[in-house]
Design a protein around this motif. Structure first.
Motif, mmCIF file in Angstrom:
data_model
loop_
_atom_site.group_PDB
_atom_site.id
_atom_site.type_symbol
_atom_site.label_atom_id
_atom_site.label_comp_id
_atom_site.label_asym_id
_atom_site.label_seq_id
_atom_site.Cartn_x
_atom_site.Cartn_y
_atom_site.Cartn_z
ATOM 1 N N HIS A 54 3.166 12.673 -8.317
ATOM 2 C CA HIS A 54 3.724 11.463 -7.722
ATOM 3 C C HIS A 54 5.127 11.173 -8.232
ATOM 4 N N ARG A 55 5.807 10.299 -7.484
ATOM 5 C CA ARG A 55 7.150 9.839 -7.854
ATOM 6 C C ARG A 55 7.143 8.326 -7.829
ATOM 7 N N HIS A 56 7.716 7.727 -8.879
ATOM 8 C CA HIS A 56 7.861 6.268 -8.937
ATOM 9 C C HIS A 56 9.110 5.889 -8.139
ATOM 10 N N LEU A 57 8.929 5.082 -7.104
ATOM 11 C CA LEU A 57 10.058 4.659 -6.284
ATOM 12 C C LEU A 57 10.735 3.422 -6.848
ATOM 13 N N ASP A 58 10.157 2.875 -7.895
ATOM 14 C CA ASP A 58 10.768 1.780 -8.649
ATOM 15 C C ASP A 58 10.198 1.842 -10.066
ATOM 16 N N ASN A 59 10.728 1.043 -10.952
ATOM 17 C CA ASN A 59 10.278 1.040 -12.345
ATOM 18 C C ASN A 59 8.831 0.570 -12.462
ATOM 19 N N LEU A 102 -5.931 2.054 -18.027
ATOM 20 C CA LEU A 102 -4.566 1.607 -18.273
ATOM 21 C C LEU A 102 -4.209 0.473 -17.335
ATOM 22 N N LEU A 103 -3.341 -0.374 -17.819
ATOM 23 C CA LEU A 103 -2.795 -1.475 -17.036
ATOM 24 C C LEU A 103 -1.426 -1.027 -16.547
ATOM 25 N N MET A 104 -1.200 -1.093 -15.228
ATOM 26 C CA MET A 104 0.092 -0.702 -14.682
ATOM 27 C C MET A 104 0.697 -1.858 -13.912
ATOM 28 N N ILE A 105 1.923 -2.192 -14.279
ATOM 29 C CA ILE A 105 2.709 -3.201 -13.580
ATOM 30 C C ILE A 105 3.852 -2.439 -12.917
ATOM 31 N N SER A 106 3.848 -2.414 -11.595
ATOM 32 C CA SER A 106 4.835 -1.622 -10.866
ATOM 33 C C SER A 106 5.737 -2.538 -10.051
ATOM 34 N N ASN A 107 7.042 -2.272 -10.121
ATOM 35 C CA ASN A 107 8.006 -3.061 -9.361
ATOM 36 C C ASN A 107 8.147 -2.589 -7.922
ATOM 37 N N GLY A 108 7.421 -1.520 -7.563
ATOM 38 C CA GLY A 108 7.487 -1.003 -6.200
ATOM 39 C C GLY A 108 6.544 0.169 -6.038
ATOM 40 N N PRO A 109 6.604 0.827 -4.889
ATOM 41 C CA PRO A 109 5.652 1.888 -4.563
ATOM 42 C C PRO A 109 5.776 3.126 -5.439
ATOM 43 N N SER A 110 4.706 3.907 -5.407
ATOM 44 C CA SER A 110 4.706 5.279 -5.908
ATOM 45 C C SER A 110 4.349 6.166 -4.729
ATOM 46 N N ALA A 111 5.029 7.313 -4.622
ATOM 47 C CA ALA A 111 4.758 8.266 -3.544
ATOM 48 C C ALA A 111 3.949 9.416 -4.108
ATOM 49 N N PHE A 112 2.775 9.676 -3.531
ATOM 50 C CA PHE A 112 1.989 10.845 -3.916
ATOM 51 C C PHE A 112 2.515 12.021 -3.109
ATOM 52 N N LEU A 113 2.760 13.143 -3.804
ATOM 53 C CA LEU A 113 3.531 14.254 -3.239
ATOM 54 C C LEU A 113 2.731 15.539 -3.118
ATOM 55 N N ASP A 114 3.139 16.378 -2.152
ATOM 56 C CA ASP A 114 2.588 17.729 -2.091
ATOM 57 C C ASP A 114 3.464 18.649 -2.947
ATOM 58 N N ASP A 115 3.178 19.935 -2.941
ATOM 59 C CA ASP A 115 3.919 20.881 -3.777
ATOM 60 C C ASP A 115 5.375 21.042 -3.361
ATOM 61 N N ASN A 116 5.719 20.602 -2.148
ATOM 62 C CA ASN A 116 7.092 20.702 -1.648
ATOM 63 C C ASN A 116 7.835 19.371 -1.704
ATOM 64 N N GLN A 118 7.022 16.597 -0.448
ATOM 65 C CA GLN A 118 6.844 15.768 0.744
ATOM 66 C C GLN A 118 5.808 14.688 0.437
ATOM 67 N N THR A 119 6.063 13.480 0.904
ATOM 68 C CA THR A 119 5.155 12.356 0.656
ATOM 69 C C THR A 119 3.870 12.517 1.457
ATOM 70 N N LEU A 120 2.741 12.524 0.738
ATOM 71 C CA LEU A 120 1.430 12.543 1.375
ATOM 72 C C LEU A 120 1.017 11.126 1.763
ATOM 73 N N TYR A 121 1.209 10.189 0.835
ATOM 74 C CA TYR A 121 0.948 8.783 1.092
ATOM 75 C C TYR A 121 1.599 7.964 -0.008
ATOM 76 N N LEU A 122 1.759 6.676 0.254
ATOM 77 C CA LEU A 122 2.337 5.749 -0.716
ATOM 78 C C LEU A 122 1.243 4.900 -1.333
ATOM 79 N N MET A 123 1.375 4.647 -2.630
ATOM 80 C CA MET A 123 0.600 3.574 -3.244
ATOM 81 C C MET A 123 1.556 2.395 -3.268
ATOM 82 N N ASP A 124 1.354 1.489 -2.328
ATOM 83 C CA ASP A 124 2.209 0.322 -2.188
ATOM 84 C C ASP A 124 1.335 -0.871 -1.816
ATOM 85 N N VAL A 125 1.952 -2.013 -1.617
ATOM 86 C CA VAL A 125 1.187 -3.226 -1.331
ATOM 87 C C VAL A 125 0.324 -3.060 -0.071
ATOM 88 N N PRO A 126 0.850 -2.557 1.062
ATOM 89 C CA PRO A 126 -0.021 -2.401 2.237
ATOM 90 C C PRO A 126 -1.199 -1.452 1.993
#
Length: 136
Positions: A54-59, A102-116, A118-126
């Protein structure tokens, strides 16, 4: 949840359901803010659980409530550790060797990624709202 006149909330996290996030990984949703796209969750993983690449799209800030492990990018972690994740940080899959919370406080989405990357899906508010609705 108790609410006082100043709009502060107390949430009994023990009464919240564990919602599926990934293989052997669950979350409890404590707070969602559609206005800011921020959220607070508790993540629980069983031994053998995998948090996908995954990639953090915000802190984000993470506090280890229970367990120990080794993260491919941030290194060894233990109960009581505090981890900060910067915007843009990309992480390889994290395999949990023991039960971990763990407790996670995220300022925005995280993108779950494939091996290339590419975003598979977002962990975001929606997405988190959808998990909550599916549980009811």
């Amino acid at each position: 949840m108790q609410q006082d006149k100043d709009c502060m909330n107390t949430i009994n996290s023990n009464s919240l359901p564990w919602l599926p996030l990934a293989p052997k990984v669950w979350i409890k949703i404590l707070r969602l803010s559609p206005e800011t796209e921020s959220y607070t969750v508790i993540v629980r993983a069983e031994p053998g659980g995998v948090l996908p690449r995954h990639r953090h799209l915000d802190n984000a800030e993470i506090f280890i409530l229970k367990g120990n492990g080794a993260h491919p990018q941030t290194g060894i972690f233990a109960q009581g550790d505090y981890v900060t994740e910067r915007k843009g940080a990309t992480h390889e899959p994290l395999v949990f060797q023991e039960e971990t919370e763990l407790l996670m406080i995220s300022n925005g989405p995280s993108a779950f990624l494939d091996d290339n990357d590419q975003t598979l899906y977002l962990m975001d508010v929606p997405m988190l709202q959808g998990l909550m609705e599916a549980a009811h």
